[in-house]
Design an enzyme around this catalytic site. Structure first.
Site, short mmCIF file in Angstrom:
data_model
loop_
_atom_site.label_atom_id
_atom_site.label_comp_id
_atom_site.label_asym_id
_atom_site.label_seq_id
_atom_site.Cartn_x
_atom_site.Cartn_y
_atom_site.Cartn_z
NE ARG A 298 -4.31 -1.49 2.01
CZ ARG A 298 -4.47 -2.47 2.88
NH1 ARG A 298 -3.62 -2.60 3.87
NH2 ARG A 298 -5.47 -3.31 2.76
N GLY A 299 1.94 1.23 0.76
CA GLY A 299 2.82 2.40 0.83
C GLY A 299 3.38 2.78 -0.52
#
Length: 367
Positions: A298-299
């Site tokens: 996600r980052g």
């Protein structure tokens, strides 16, 4: 498809007069991190929302209401409870899509972007909506009472003190925000509707924080602090006093700035799809995430999206190192914590690794 526009100039002006005065976004002093995160999520809602953590009385709610008021009006299907888009199938409810497929007439209206406040005591039925089982069984129709997620579609859903909200409800909100759909199932009957919104949560870290699993699912994390500089505090107090005393006169001073920012947002949304980020930059972003030991991807995804959004906002079609540097802390700081006793990193750790990976010199003051 035939459509009928049901708004008129008179109804627009009447609605404008009826609306409660909202403090203008361009008049808000300070809190640049929060304002940037909100603007980027409006330009690209797929960033995944914003978690705003900070002291009480720092203008969180005021800023979010100001942003919703700033945004341009949207076209909706007038007789649809889900704010369906009249032309984009991805933003239509199943019923509207069927009507369009059958080439039925679809009445079109324009409305301000919705900002929905989710109260702490809300039940799952109030949030997701309910199905009238008796009516469904007796009359053979899907009797659905829309909830807050339906109202928030194509708008902003704001949850104050989200850290005090039941974890199950936070899960429901994050699932809908990620998928863009809300599905309600009762006794074998299933109804779904579009639920695309910018999810904004706020809270005071002194009252507890979200579990890391939930925190990670917010696209960005903005920290805000009470302004310490005396002159700025005086300016904020004077502005608020002037607005409360004569809101229309105060708003008149910012009409030009508001219109200019609104146009910038519209152009950025249109430009976003043409913004490019080089392969080397994408590799470097993933290297930063790996060296910071960020779980999952996600980052990486959010940082790429946010960097493109800020480039679009500033009128460019190519992401720069500076763009990445301005958003990477917002995208990663809440994904670092491993020890529950540690507080969320203020950004030093993220910026340090970012500079190392991208080959940038350390700032002279050591920050």
């Amino acid at each position: 498809m035939s459509s009928t526009v049901v708004t008129t100039e008179n109804s627009k002006s009447t609605a404008s007069l009826a609306r409660r005065a909202v403090f203008p976004f361009t008049a808000i002093v300070g809190q640049e991190e929060m304002k940037l995160a909100l603007l980027l999520n409006v330009i690209d809602p797929k960033i995944g929302g914003v978690m705003i953590m900070g002291d009480r009385g720092t203008g969180k709610s005021t800023t979010i209401r100001a942003l919703a008021d700033l945004l341009p009006e949207i076209e909706i299907v007038a007789d649809d409870p889900f704010n369906s888009h009249p032309d984009d199938p991805e933003l239509m409810s199943d019923e509207v899509r069927q009507r369009v497929f059958e080439q039925q007439s679809v009445p079109v209206a324009r409305k301000k972007v919705s900002m929905v406040d989710l109260p702490l005591g809300a039940t799952e039925d109030r949030v997701c909506g309910t199905i009238d089982i008796e009516k469904a069984l007796a009359e053979g129709v899907k009797a659905f009472e829309p909830g807050l997620l339906a109202k928030a579609n194509r708008g902003i859903l704001y949850v104050d003190e989200v850290n005090l909200l039941d974890d199950h409800l936070v899960d429901v909100l994050l699932d809908s925000a990620a998928s863009g759909w809300n599905t309600v199932e009762r006794e074998g009957i299933s109804i779904r509707h579009p639920a695309r919104f910018v999810l904004v949560g706020s809270g005071n870290p002194e009252e507890g924080e979200l579990r890391p699993q939930l925190l990670d699912r917010f696209g960005m994390h903005a920290e805000i602090r009470t302004v310490k500089e005396p002159n700025l505090r005086v300016q904020i107090v004077e502005q608020r006093t002037a607005f409360d005393g004569a809101p229309n006169e105060f708003l008149a001073q910012y009409v030009s700035d508001q219109e200019k920012l609104q146009q910038t947002i519209i152009e950025a949304q249109q430009r976003l799809s043409s913004v490019e980020i080089s392969h080397d930059f994408r590799v470097n972003i993933s290297q930063v995430c790996a060296e910071l030991d960020v779980d999952g991807l996600r980052g990486d995804i959010v940082t790429n999206r946010a960097a493109k959004a800020i480039a679009a906002f500033e009128g460019r079609t190519e992401v720069t190192v500076e763009d990445i540097g301005r958003v990477i802390t917002l995208c990663l700081r809440h994904r670092l914590r491993k020890d529950p006793l540690e507080s969320i990193d203020s950004g030093y750790k993220v910026q340090k690794v970012f500079r190392q990976v991208f080959g940038l010199p350390e700032p002279e003051d050591g920050n």
